[in-house]
Scaffold this active site. Structure first.
Site, PDB file in Angstrom:
ATOM      1  N   ARG A  55      27.215  41.315  52.799  1.00  0.00           N
ATOM      2  CA  ARG A  55      27.737  40.882  51.504  1.00  0.00           C
ATOM      3  C   ARG A  55      27.887  42.054  50.534  1.00  0.00           C
ATOM      4  O   ARG A  55      28.750  42.025  49.653  1.00  0.00           O
ATOM      5  CB  ARG A  55      26.816  39.801  50.917  1.00  0.00           C
ATOM      6  CG  ARG A  55      27.274  39.245  49.595  1.00  0.00           C
ATOM      7  CD  ARG A  55      26.759  37.813  49.383  1.00  0.00           C
ATOM      8  NE  ARG A  55      25.325  37.693  49.571  1.00  0.00           N
ATOM      9  CZ  ARG A  55      24.421  37.844  48.590  1.00  0.00           C
ATOM     10  NH1 ARG A  55      24.809  38.149  47.373  1.00  0.00           N
ATOM     11  NH2 ARG A  55      23.141  37.688  48.842  1.00  0.00           N
ATOM     12  N   TYR A 108      47.021  33.590  32.260  1.00  0.00           N
ATOM     13  CA  TYR A 108      47.256  32.975  33.568  1.00  0.00           C
ATOM     14  C   TYR A 108      46.632  31.580  33.596  1.00  0.00           C
ATOM     15  O   TYR A 108      45.481  31.393  33.211  1.00  0.00           O
ATOM     16  CB  TYR A 108      46.623  33.898  34.596  1.00  0.00           C
ATOM     17  CG  TYR A 108      46.592  33.509  36.036  1.00  0.00           C
ATOM     18  CD1 TYR A 108      47.735  33.142  36.728  1.00  0.00           C
ATOM     19  CD2 TYR A 108      45.377  33.590  36.742  1.00  0.00           C
ATOM     20  CE1 TYR A 108      47.680  32.832  38.078  1.00  0.00           C
ATOM     21  CE2 TYR A 108      45.320  33.299  38.091  1.00  0.00           C
ATOM     22  CZ  TYR A 108      46.468  32.907  38.755  1.00  0.00           C
ATOM     23  OH  TYR A 108      46.413  32.616  40.091  1.00  0.00           O
ATOM     24  N   ASP A 180      43.197  41.304  32.133  1.00  0.00           N
ATOM     25  CA  ASP A 180      43.839  41.029  33.419  1.00  0.00           C
ATOM     26  C   ASP A 180      45.001  42.006  33.556  1.00  0.00           C
ATOM     27  O   ASP A 180      46.022  41.884  32.879  1.00  0.00           O
ATOM     28  CB  ASP A 180      44.345  39.583  33.445  1.00  0.00           C
ATOM     29  CG  ASP A 180      44.946  39.199  34.804  1.00  0.00           C
ATOM     30  OD1 ASP A 180      45.374  40.107  35.550  1.00  0.00           O
ATOM     31  OD2 ASP A 180      45.017  37.990  35.098  1.00  0.00           O
ATOM     32  N   LYS A 205      48.486  40.814  44.790  1.00  0.00           N
ATOM     33  CA  LYS A 205      49.844  41.114  44.351  1.00  0.00           C
ATOM     34  C   LYS A 205      50.278  42.517  44.794  1.00  0.00           C
ATOM     35  O   LYS A 205      50.506  42.738  45.982  1.00  0.00           O
ATOM     36  CB  LYS A 205      49.955  40.943  42.836  1.00  0.00           C
ATOM     37  CG  LYS A 205      49.421  39.608  42.307  1.00  0.00           C
ATOM     38  CD  LYS A 205      50.132  38.400  42.872  1.00  0.00           C
ATOM     39  CE  LYS A 205      49.855  37.121  42.100  1.00  0.00           C
ATOM     40  NZ  LYS A 205      48.504  36.589  42.180  1.00  0.00           N
TER      41      LYS A 205
END
Length: 389
Positions: A55, A108, A180, A205
Site C-alpha cells: 500500500r 468539477y 484542481d 487525463k
C-alpha cells in the site's frame, strides 16, 4: 535542466530502472525483510521511498511520484485510484468536524457532490464562491474556514481564476489552498509556483493520455506534504504498479501530445467562433473567456479542452447535434488521443452563486485526428442542429 529534458529524465534513478530505459514494473503486496532491524527501519521511514508494504508502494510507484513531484515542483506526491479520490482524500486529510471550506462555484461536479453529500455528514460546511471574485473572497472567510479550493479553468464554463490574488488573501487568514490542476496538467501550469499548497490532478487525463487508466495525484509543498502523505496512507489509498508504469509512459510524451492538442483545438475553436449559430467560445486563450488575462499571465499554453456556447437551442436540437457527430465520441472523460463531446442545455444544479443566462454549452476535447475531419464533422452536425431548432 530545461522542461523537456527534466520530464524525460525524472523518475529514472538507477534503483528504479535497474539497467534498462524505463522503471521496472514491481508488483507487490508483501515486502519481506532480512532482519528485525531492517523491518523496524522500514516502519520508521516516513518518506514513502522505502519498501514497507504494497500500500505504501513499490519502486514503480516511487518513480512516478518522483517524476510528478518534479513536474509540479512539490515536496511530495501521493497517488490515488482516481482523480475524484485524489480530491476527496486530500480534503479529508485537511478537514475535521466543524470546519468550513470555500469551494469555487465552477468546480468539477463530483467534487460538488462530495461536499454536499459526504462532507455535510461529518459536520463540515461548504460555501460556494464566484470564480471571478478575486480579493473579494475575504468577505466570505469565516472564523472556522480551513480550506480555499480552486479549479482554474473552471469545469465546463472555463473561467480562469486570479490564483495569486486568491492565495494572498487566503494565506493572510491562515487557510490551506488546494487547486484542481487537471486542465493545467503541471506542464502548462504549476500552482505551487503561484503559492498554492496542494495541486491535484486526474492523471487519468493528460498524464496517462490514452484513456486506459484511472488515477489521481496530489502534490504538496513542504508544509503540507507530511500531513497529506500520512492521512492518505491511513485512508488506504493506493494504485497498481501496472497503472503507475502506464502513467510514467504517458508522462514522457505529454509535451508532444499537448502541443498537438493545443494547435488543433485553437483551429477548431477559431472556426467555431465564426459560425453563425455560435454565441461565443469558452477557451482560456480567447478574449471571450472570463479570466483570459490571468491565463495570459500565468499559463504556458493551452490544450485540447474547451467549450462553446450556442445562441439558442432545445434539448431535442442538442440531442440531434450529438447523435450526428462521427469523429467526436460522447463520453465523460478527456485528455486521451480521441476527440470527445459532452453538452449541457442548462447549468441548473451545477452552479450555486453564479447564474447561466446563455444558450446550450457544448464541451469538446480535441484529440489527435486531422483537424479538417473534425471541422467537417462539426459543420455537418451543426447543420442538423439548425434544422431542429
Amino acid at each position: 535542466m530545461k522542461k523537456n529534458t527534466k520530464l524525460v529524465s525524472s523518475g529514472r534513478k538507477s534503483e528504479y530502472t535497474q539497467g534498462v530505459v524505463n522503471p521496472v514494473v514491481q508488483r507487490a503486496s508483501t515486502v519481506v525483510f532480512e532482519s528485525v532491524a531492517q523491518m523496524h527501519q522500514a516502519i520508521k521511514e516516513r518518506s514513502h521511498r522505502t519498501l514497507f508494504y504494497g500500500r505504501r508502494g513499490t519502486t514503480t510507484h516511487f518513480a512516478l511520484q518522483d517524476a510528478i513531484m518534479e513536474l509540479e515542483n512539490g515536496a511530495g506526491c501521493a497517488l490515488y485510484p482516481s482523480g475524484a479520490a485524489a480530491i476527496s482524500q486530500s480534503l479529508l486529510s485537511l478537514l475535521e468536524a466543524g470546519d468550513h471550506i470555500l469551494m469555487v462555484d465552477t468546480v468539477y461536479e463530483p467534487t460538488r457532490d462530495f461536499c454536499d453529500k459526504i462532507l455535510t455528514r461529518y459536520g463540515i460546511e461548504t460555501s460556494y464562491y464566484d470564480p471571478m471574485i478575486g480579493a473579494g473572497i475575504e468577505s466570505l472567510i469565516k472564523s472556522n474556514t480551513k480550506v480555499l479550493f480552486l479549479e482554474s479553468p473552471g469545469s465546463i464554463t472555463m473561467e480562469v481564476q486570479d490564483v495569486p490574488e486568491l492565495v494572498r488573501v487566503a494565506k493572510s487568514h491562515g487557510l490551506v489552498t488546494v487547486l484542481d490542476n487537471t486542465w493545467g496538467n503541471g506542464w502548462q501550469y504549476r500552482p505551487l509556483e503561484h503559492g498554492v499548497d496542494i495541486s491535484i490532478q486526474a492523471a487519468t487525463k493528460y498524464i496517462v493520455g490514452h484513456s486506459d487508466v484511472m488515477m489521481g495525484v496530489a502534490v504538496a509543498n513542504e508544509r503540507y506534504w507530511p500531513q497529506l502523505r500520512e492521512h492518505s496512507y491511513l485512508l488506504g489509498q493506493c494504485t497498481s504498479a501496472d497503472d503507475a508504469y502506464l502513467a510514467l509512459r504517458g508522462l514522457r510524451t505529454m509535451p508532444a501530445r499537448l502541443k498537438q492538442h493545443e494547435q488543433s483545438a485553437l483551429q477548431v475553436a477559431k472556426w467555431l467562433a465564426e459560425h453563425p449559430l455560435v454565441d461565443h467560445v469558452r477557451h482560456p486563450a480567447f478574449t471571450t473567456c472570463p479570466g483570459h488575462e490571468f491565463f495570459k499571465r500565468d499559463f504556458d499554453g493551452s490544450n485540447g479542452l474547451f467549450s462553446f456556447v450556442m445562441k439558442e437551442g432545445s434539448q431535442k436540437a442538442v440531442n440531434r447535434f450529438l447523435d450526428a457527430l462521427e469523429h467526436f465520441k460522447m463520453g465523460f472523460s478527456w485528455g486521451g488521443y480521441e476527440s470527445l463531446v459532452t453538452a449541457n442545455v442548462t447549468m441548473a444544479g451545477l452552479r450555486s452563486v453564479t447564474g447561466w443566462d446563455h444558450g446550450p454549452i457544448i464541451r469538446l476535447h480535441i484529440g489527435l485526428e486531422d483537424v479538417d475531419d473534425l471541422i467537417e464533422d462539426l459543420d455537418n452536425a451543426l447543420s442538423i442542429y439548425e434544422s431542429n431548432l
